[in-house]
Design a protein around this motif. Structure first.
Motif, PDB file in Angstrom:
ATOM      1  N   MET A 109       0.821  -1.191   0.000  1.00 16.71           N
ATOM      2  CA  MET A 109       0.000   0.000   0.000  1.00 16.71           C
ATOM      3  C   MET A 109       0.869   1.260   0.000  1.00 16.71           C
ATOM      4  N   GLU A 128       3.491   1.794  -1.720  1.00 16.32           N
ATOM      5  CA  GLU A 128       3.826   2.168  -3.093  1.00 16.32           C
ATOM      6  C   GLU A 128       2.649   2.811  -3.811  1.00 16.32           C
ATOM      7  N   ARG A 129       1.423   2.382  -3.499  1.00 17.78           N
ATOM      8  CA  ARG A 129       0.248   2.995  -4.129  1.00 17.78           C
ATOM      9  C   ARG A 129       0.106   4.443  -3.680  1.00 17.78           C
ATOM     10  N   VAL A 130       0.260   4.686  -2.390  1.00 20.85           N
ATOM     11  CA  VAL A 130       0.187   6.056  -1.880  1.00 20.85           C
ATOM     12  C   VAL A 130       1.290   6.899  -2.517  1.00 20.85           C
ATOM     13  N   LEU A 172     -10.854   8.958   0.153  1.00 20.43           N
ATOM     14  CA  LEU A 172     -10.549   7.600   0.595  1.00 20.43           C
ATOM     15  C   LEU A 172     -11.779   6.787   0.947  1.00 20.43           C
ATOM     16  N   ASP A 199     -12.909   4.932  -2.168  1.00 21.41           N
ATOM     17  CA  ASP A 199     -11.941   4.039  -2.801  1.00 21.41           C
ATOM     18  C   ASP A 199     -12.012   2.678  -2.122  1.00 21.41           C
ATOM     19  N   ARG A 234      -9.844   0.572  -1.629  1.00 27.34           N
ATOM     20  CA  ARG A 234      -8.663   0.322  -0.792  1.00 27.34           C
ATOM     21  C   ARG A 234      -8.367   1.519   0.110  1.00 27.34           C
ATOM     22  N   ARG A 273      -9.332   2.352   3.164  1.00 24.17           N
ATOM     23  CA  ARG A 273      -8.946   2.084   4.564  1.00 24.17           C
ATOM     24  C   ARG A 273      -7.463   1.757   4.668  1.00 24.17           C
ATOM     25  N   GLU A 274      -6.970   0.965   3.738  1.00 23.98           N
ATOM     26  CA  GLU A 274      -5.544   0.613   3.742  1.00 23.98           C
ATOM     27  C   GLU A 274      -4.690   1.857   3.510  1.00 23.98           C
ATOM     28  N   MET A 275      -5.135   2.711   2.588  1.00 19.80           N
ATOM     29  CA  MET A 275      -4.384   3.939   2.320  1.00 19.80           C
ATOM     30  C   MET A 275      -4.425   4.866   3.533  1.00 19.80           C
ATOM     31  N   ARG A 282      -4.522   3.936   6.649  1.00 24.04           N
ATOM     32  CA  ARG A 282      -3.548   3.402   7.616  1.00 24.04           C
ATOM     33  C   ARG A 282      -2.129   3.807   7.233  1.00 24.04           C
ATOM     34  N   GLU A 283      -1.817   3.745   5.941  1.00 23.02           N
ATOM     35  CA  GLU A 283      -0.483   4.138   5.475  1.00 23.02           C
ATOM     36  C   GLU A 283      -0.245   5.632   5.706  1.00 23.02           C
TER      37      GLU A 283
END
Length: 104
Positions: A1, A3-5, A44, A47, A49, A51-53, A55-56
């Motif tokens: 995650m 890397e996505r952010v 967010l 999206d 994903r 929640r994961e973003m 957290r990141e």
């Protein structure tokens, strides 16, 4: 995650991660709009994903909730408190000029 952010945070000179019903997010978006800055905005909560973003972003900012999270020139600047502090001290506009998003 992470890397996505990182990838999303560099897609435009200004990138803002928000939640759709967040008052502070609206405040930051309004400020950038008044400065005629057209940021890439990622809501967010819309999206799959998100929640994961979140957290990141919370990990990177060292705080929760992590929104709004503002990136300028691919660098994490911070949330509402940092953006408003930079704006009130006269440092935000030069930062935006250096990133090539405003010219005045």
């Amino acid at each position: 995650m992470a890397e996505r952010v990182s990838r999303l945070s560099t897609e435009k000179a200004v990138v803002i991660f928000t939640r759709s019903q967040c008052t502070m997010c609206h405040t930051v978006l309004s400020l950038f709009s008044e400065l005629s800055v057209y940021a890439a905005v990622h809501e967010l909560d819309k999206d799959p994903r998100g929640r994961e973003m979140e957290r990141e972003l919370a990990r990177r900012l060292g705080r929760a909730p992590p929104v709004p999270a503002v990136f300028i020139g691919g660098k994490l600047i911070g949330s509402t408190d940092m953006i408003m502090s930079l704006h009130l001290s006269g440092k935000l506009v030069p930062m935006l000029k250096a990133a090539g998003v405003i010219w005045l």
